[in-house]
Design an enzyme around this catalytic site. Sequence first.
Site, PDB file in Angstrom:
ATOM      1  N   ASN A 119       0.886  -1.174   0.000  1.00 28.92           N
ATOM      2  CA  ASN A 119       0.000   0.000   0.000  1.00 28.92           C
ATOM      3  C   ASN A 119       0.913   1.210   0.000  1.00 28.92           C
ATOM      4  O   ASN A 119       1.499   1.550   1.028  1.00 28.92           O
ATOM      5  CB  ASN A 119      -0.896  -0.033   1.253  1.00 28.92           C
ATOM      6  CG  ASN A 119      -1.723   1.244   1.390  1.00 28.92           C
ATOM      7  OD1 ASN A 119      -1.755   2.071   0.477  1.00 28.92           O
ATOM      8  ND2 ASN A 119      -2.376   1.394   2.535  1.00 28.92           N
ATOM      9  N   TRP A 120       1.035   1.817  -1.151  1.00 31.73           N
ATOM     10  CA  TRP A 120       1.986   2.926  -1.282  1.00 31.73           C
ATOM     11  C   TRP A 120       1.486   4.196  -0.586  1.00 31.73           C
ATOM     12  O   TRP A 120       2.236   5.128  -0.400  1.00 31.73           O
ATOM     13  CB  TRP A 120       2.235   3.227  -2.770  1.00 31.73           C
ATOM     14  CG  TRP A 120       3.097   2.220  -3.477  1.00 31.73           C
ATOM     15  CD1 TRP A 120       3.514   0.999  -3.012  1.00 31.73           C
ATOM     16  CD2 TRP A 120       3.664   2.362  -4.787  1.00 31.73           C
ATOM     17  NE1 TRP A 120       4.300   0.373  -3.947  1.00 31.73           N
ATOM     18  CE2 TRP A 120       4.407   1.184  -5.053  1.00 31.73           C
ATOM     19  CE3 TRP A 120       3.614   3.355  -5.767  1.00 31.73           C
ATOM     20  CZ2 TRP A 120       5.094   0.998  -6.254  1.00 31.73           C
ATOM     21  CZ3 TRP A 120       4.289   3.171  -6.978  1.00 31.73           C
ATOM     22  CH2 TRP A 120       5.022   1.997  -7.209  1.00 31.73           C
ATOM     23  N   LYS A 121       0.198   4.223  -0.255  1.00 29.48           N
ATOM     24  CA  LYS A 121      -0.414   5.420   0.351  1.00 29.48           C
ATOM     25  C   LYS A 121      -0.164   6.639  -0.560  1.00 29.48           C
ATOM     26  O   LYS A 121      -0.175   6.464  -1.778  1.00 29.48           O
ATOM     27  CB  LYS A 121       0.108   5.609   1.778  1.00 29.48           C
ATOM     28  CG  LYS A 121      -0.050   4.307   2.597  1.00 29.48           C
ATOM     29  CD  LYS A 121       0.146   4.464   4.063  1.00 29.48           C
ATOM     30  CE  LYS A 121      -0.048   3.104   4.748  1.00 29.48           C
ATOM     31  NZ  LYS A 121       0.043   3.170   6.194  1.00 29.48           N
TER      32      LYS A 121
ATOM     33  N   HIS B  83      -9.437   1.187   4.669  1.00 29.46           N
ATOM     34  CA  HIS B  83      -8.172   1.372   5.382  1.00 29.46           C
ATOM     35  C   HIS B  83      -8.384   2.308   6.576  1.00 29.46           C
ATOM     36  O   HIS B  83      -9.157   3.255   6.501  1.00 29.46           O
ATOM     37  CB  HIS B  83      -7.106   1.944   4.445  1.00 29.46           C
ATOM     38  CG  HIS B  83      -5.743   1.884   5.048  1.00 29.46           C
ATOM     39  ND1 HIS B  83      -5.287   2.836   5.927  1.00 29.46           N
ATOM     40  CD2 HIS B  83      -4.758   0.954   4.938  1.00 29.46           C
ATOM     41  CE1 HIS B  83      -4.072   2.488   6.326  1.00 29.46           C
ATOM     42  NE2 HIS B  83      -3.724   1.362   5.734  1.00 29.46           N
TER      43      HIS B  83
ATOM     44  N   GLU C 125      -6.704   4.643   7.728  1.00 31.30           N
ATOM     45  CA  GLU C 125      -6.461   6.072   7.469  1.00 31.30           C
ATOM     46  C   GLU C 125      -7.679   6.711   6.817  1.00 31.30           C
ATOM     47  O   GLU C 125      -7.975   7.881   7.053  1.00 31.30           O
ATOM     48  CB  GLU C 125      -5.195   6.239   6.611  1.00 31.30           C
ATOM     49  CG  GLU C 125      -3.949   5.980   7.445  1.00 31.30           C
ATOM     50  CD  GLU C 125      -2.772   5.412   6.679  1.00 31.30           C
ATOM     51  OE1 GLU C 125      -2.758   5.478   5.435  1.00 31.30           O
ATOM     52  OE2 GLU C 125      -1.861   4.872   7.346  1.00 31.30           O
TER      53      GLU C 125
ATOM     54  N   GLU D  72      -5.390  -5.020  10.344  1.00 33.02           N
ATOM     55  CA  GLU D  72      -4.363  -4.009  10.588  1.00 33.02           C
ATOM     56  C   GLU D  72      -4.660  -3.284  11.900  1.00 33.02           C
ATOM     57  O   GLU D  72      -5.461  -2.335  11.911  1.00 33.02           O
ATOM     58  CB  GLU D  72      -4.342  -2.988   9.451  1.00 33.02           C
ATOM     59  CG  GLU D  72      -4.004  -3.567   8.099  1.00 33.02           C
ATOM     60  CD  GLU D  72      -3.356  -2.538   7.186  1.00 33.02           C
ATOM     61  OE1 GLU D  72      -2.268  -2.828   6.682  1.00 33.02           O
ATOM     62  OE2 GLU D  72      -3.919  -1.449   6.992  1.00 33.02           O
TER      63      GLU D  72
ATOM     64  N   GLY E 169       2.600   2.195  10.754  1.00 29.98           N
ATOM     65  CA  GLY E 169       3.563   3.281  10.608  1.00 29.98           C
ATOM     66  C   GLY E 169       4.248   3.666  11.909  1.00 29.98           C
ATOM     67  O   GLY E 169       4.893   4.708  11.990  1.00 29.98           O
TER      68      GLY E 169
ATOM     69  N   SER F 281       3.457  -2.256  10.228  1.00 26.69           N
ATOM     70  CA  SER F 281       4.912  -2.335  10.456  1.00 26.69           C
ATOM     71  C   SER F 281       5.500  -3.696  10.111  1.00 26.69           C
ATOM     72  O   SER F 281       6.457  -4.149  10.747  1.00 26.69           O
ATOM     73  CB  SER F 281       5.254  -1.947  11.906  1.00 26.69           C
ATOM     74  OG  SER F 281       4.859  -0.612  12.153  1.00 26.69           O
TER      75      SER F 281
ATOM     76  N   GLY G 237       2.886  -1.179   4.221  1.00 30.56           N
ATOM     77  CA  GLY G 237       2.967   0.254   3.929  1.00 30.56           C
ATOM     78  C   GLY G 237       4.397   0.658   3.634  1.00 30.56           C
ATOM     79  O   GLY G 237       4.914   0.443   2.540  1.00 30.56           O
ATOM     80  N   GLY G 238       5.058   1.220   4.631  1.00 27.56           N
ATOM     81  CA  GLY G 238       6.410   1.771   4.471  1.00 27.56           C
ATOM     82  C   GLY G 238       7.389   0.870   3.731  1.00 27.56           C
ATOM     83  O   GLY G 238       8.089   1.334   2.823  1.00 27.56           O
TER      84      GLY G 238
HETATM   85  P1  13P Z   1       3.066   0.263   7.633  1.00 26.37           P
HETATM   86  O1  13P Z   1       3.561  -1.027   7.029  1.00 26.37           O
HETATM   87  O2  13P Z   1       3.818   1.469   7.160  1.00 26.37           O
HETATM   88  O3  13P Z   1       2.958   0.172   9.123  1.00 26.37           O
HETATM   89  O4  13P Z   1       1.583   0.476   7.074  1.00 26.37           O
HETATM   90  C1  13P Z   1       0.703  -0.580   7.151  1.00 26.37           C
HETATM   91  C2  13P Z   1      -0.495  -0.224   6.377  1.00 26.37           C
HETATM   92  O5  13P Z   1      -1.242   0.666   6.737  1.00 26.37           O
HETATM   93  C3  13P Z   1      -0.751  -0.958   5.141  1.00 26.37           C
HETATM   94  O6  13P Z   1      -2.017  -0.694   4.655  1.00 26.37           O
END
Ligand code: 13P
Length: 255
Positions: free
Chosen positions: A13-15, A98, A100, A170, A176, A216, A237-238
Amino acid sequence: MNKALRKAVIAGNWKMNKTRPEAKALIGELAPLVKGAGCDVVICVPYTNLETALEATRGTDIKVGAENCHWAPSGAFTGEISAEMLAELGVEYVIVGHSERRQYFGETDETVNKRTRAALDAGLKVILCVGELLHQREAGITEEVVGLQTKIALAGMTKEDLKNIIIAYEPVWAIGTGKTATAAQANEVNHYIRTVVQKLYDKAAADAMTIQYGGSMNAANADELTAQPDVDGGLIGGASLKAADFAAIVKAAGR
Ligand code: 13P
């Protein structure tokens, strides 16, 4: 519950990251690293990168997804993108619900349900996110929260629909933050979600459901997390923004 009955999926997930040239470069680096992976590999990218990603992944083992979609096929919804628009582009997956989106953009379990329905109707595969906040975990209501999110999101979905839904657990406190759920915590909630699916549908549907962990996840912890009996890959994510890290996670899940 038999892990062999379902496919592990590692989805990035590149956000809100990467310009088009950056996207092209990252995919160019990633594609050879995940060739012949033992699990499905998906990258969910910003809308502006979808065409670039579709083109750059052609002929590779990487599938492309979006990060959200609206529930209406078209209409007066300024700033939104419909599932049909994504399907028409050639996109295969979409993330829905998600945390967020829920936290910062007011999405509710009900709109998550509507978006899921619309995505399936458009022929997309859905990565449906659920997860508790830190204070909910501390209050001991993780199962209630995640169970309710799952039940409302799946309301009206048939057993056939489930084949095109992946659930991503999640925990919001792990996103994050560098604070990963332990493998045991991840497995415990994933297992609980599977029992919820079993009660709503049946054992075969629950056994076949891909349930990811996200929060994470990285090259160092992916082995242990993805080895858990109820963890079928991850939503990253990251670490999905670095080809070597993401490829290491894909390798771990493909074992
Ligand atoms: P991180 O891997 O950066 O913690 O993010 C997880 C995430 O929200 C994937 O959708």
